[in-house]
Design an enzyme around this catalytic site. Structure first.
Site, PDB file in Angstrom:
ATOM      1  N   TYR A   1      49.858  31.167  42.615  1.00 13.88           N
ATOM      2  CA  TYR A   1      50.658  32.101  43.401  1.00 13.88           C
ATOM      3  C   TYR A   1      52.147  31.816  43.191  1.00 13.88           C
ATOM      4  O   TYR A   1      52.549  30.642  43.135  1.00 13.88           O
ATOM      5  CB  TYR A   1      50.346  31.968  44.891  1.00 13.88           C
ATOM      6  CG  TYR A   1      48.920  32.271  45.278  1.00 13.88           C
ATOM      7  CD1 TYR A   1      48.564  33.519  45.763  1.00 13.88           C
ATOM      8  CD2 TYR A   1      47.932  31.297  45.180  1.00 13.88           C
ATOM      9  CE1 TYR A   1      47.267  33.800  46.142  1.00 13.88           C
ATOM     10  CE2 TYR A   1      46.626  31.568  45.558  1.00 13.88           C
ATOM     11  CZ  TYR A   1      46.295  32.817  46.035  1.00 13.88           C
ATOM     12  OH  TYR A   1      45.006  33.090  46.410  1.00 13.88           O
TER      13      TYR A   1
ATOM     14  N   HIS B   1      50.253  37.901  46.319  1.00 16.86           N
ATOM     15  CA  HIS B   1      49.022  37.860  45.545  1.00 16.86           C
ATOM     16  C   HIS B   1      49.211  36.892  44.380  1.00 16.86           C
ATOM     17  O   HIS B   1      50.332  36.647  43.928  1.00 16.86           O
ATOM     18  CB  HIS B   1      48.666  39.250  45.007  1.00 16.86           C
ATOM     19  CG  HIS B   1      48.217  40.205  46.073  1.00 16.86           C
ATOM     20  ND1 HIS B   1      46.996  40.090  46.689  1.00 16.86           N
ATOM     21  CD2 HIS B   1      48.830  41.278  46.629  1.00 16.86           C
ATOM     22  CE1 HIS B   1      46.867  41.064  47.581  1.00 16.86           C
ATOM     23  NE2 HIS B   1      47.973  41.794  47.566  1.00 16.86           N
TER      24      HIS B   1
ATOM     25  N   LYS C   1      45.602  40.308  37.135  1.00 12.11           N
ATOM     26  CA  LYS C   1      46.147  38.979  36.942  1.00 12.11           C
ATOM     27  C   LYS C   1      46.104  38.650  35.450  1.00 12.11           C
ATOM     28  O   LYS C   1      45.318  39.227  34.707  1.00 12.11           O
ATOM     29  CB  LYS C   1      45.343  37.925  37.710  1.00 12.11           C
ATOM     30  CG  LYS C   1      45.104  38.254  39.180  1.00 12.11           C
ATOM     31  CD  LYS C   1      44.244  37.209  39.846  1.00 12.11           C
ATOM     32  CE  LYS C   1      43.729  37.711  41.182  1.00 12.11           C
ATOM     33  NZ  LYS C   1      44.770  38.192  42.067  1.00 12.11           N
TER      34      LYS C   1
END
Length: 313
Positions: A248, A256, A288
């Site tokens: 993070y 997020h 991600k």
């Protein structure tokens, strides 16, 4: 930080490290970017899978980092306890009784203040007497307990039936309730962590209190965790996204994760093309980037390679 008394105490039981002090939990999160996982239950809260309380369970990598950075010490919690003497029990009971009475008095004063000026002095006095009577009864029940989680068995009787209800010959049922009353061990004479506190991982491992890291892969996880932590990231468990850690950019309560990190324990470790494809697709599907983190145990170096799924043609 050289004074071991000023460091945060990580209480170890069954090779797991816990933090019980709320102030220590806040310090770990706000100052040291260590989040851990809350594992305790909260009273009067039905959704225990959403909101949890103390203690805070730390990842083994978080424990190693805190010890190596001289921010915490390991305490062998089971060995730090011993059987209290009768005088210690009496002192503990007296302190608990005084604490209960003080809390009841504060609660009564707050309720009286909130009730406002609309209540008469007689009504306020009556409420105060009720609260004091309730506090005395509660203190008397607690004063007979030992300073462990000793249950109280209560057998309430059912109220008599109303006149309009026909009486029956069936006896009234009885109920038994078990009410555990937790006792705080820290700060009392029967809890002495002085001889069971370890300031280094090696010392804790020699005593058999702590065993992590024990393998090359575990050392690689600790090294990768430390490298990302020193870059200012917060880290959490990444198994739900197919990796070792979630990375993070800030506190997970506000941000997020940007990366899913997978630890590769050696520069010559085998990595199949299918794994690279799976990591890339899964990372992109969850918005991600997947981070491949390699560890060279000889050079003591960490390397990072991020992969993302891209379209062709």
């Amino acid at each position: 930080m050289n004074d071991s008394n000023a460091r945060i105490r990580l209480r170890v039981s069954n090779q797991k490290a816990y933090v019980w002090d709320v102030d220590d939990i806040a310090t770990l999160r706000s100052k040291h970017h260590i989040c851990g996982v809350l594992t305790g239950t909260l009273p009067h809260l039905s959704q225990q899978n959403v909101f949890l309380g103390v203690p805070l369970l730390l990842l083994p990598e978080e424990v190693v980092l805190l010890i190596e950075k001289e921010l915490a010490v390991l305490v062998d919690d089971p060995s730090a306890h011993h059987a209290p003497s009768p005088s210690e029990i009496a002192k503990w009971n007296a302190e608990r009784q005084r604490s209960v009475q003080e809390q009841a008095a504060l609660a009564g004063a707050k309720e009286a203040k909130e009730a406002g000026r609309g209540m008469t002095e007689a009504a306020i006095q009556k409420r105060k007497e009720r609260e004091e009577k309730r506090a005395r009864a509660k203190a008397q029940a607690e004063s007979s307990l030992l300073p462990q989680d000793t249950p109280i068995e209560l057998t309430p009787t059912l109220p008599p039936p109303r006149p309009s209800t026909p009486s029956t010959s069936t006896p009234s049922p009885s109920f038994t309730y078990t009410l555990p009353i937790p006792a705080s061990s820290s700060g009392y004479a029967w809890y002495d962590p002085g001889h069971d506190t370890y300031t280094t991982i090696a010392a804790a491992q020699s005593a058999g209190v702590w065993a992590y890291p024990a393998t090359l892969y575990e050392r690689a996880r600790c090294a990768v965790f430390r490298d990302l932590w020193e870059r200012g990231y917060f880290l959490g468990v990444g198994i739900k996204f197919g990796g070792d850690f979630l990375v993070y950019p800030g506190d997970p309560l506000r941000y997020h994760s940007h990366f899913v990190a997978t630890v590769i324990e050696s520069p010559v470790a085998a990595l199949r093309p299918m794994e690279i494809v799976a990591h890339g697709r899964l990372g992109t599907a969850t918005k991600k980037a997947h981070l491949l983190c390699g560890w060279d145990d000889e050079k003591k170096e960490v390397s990072h390679l991020s992969i993302e799924w891209a379209g062709f043609g």
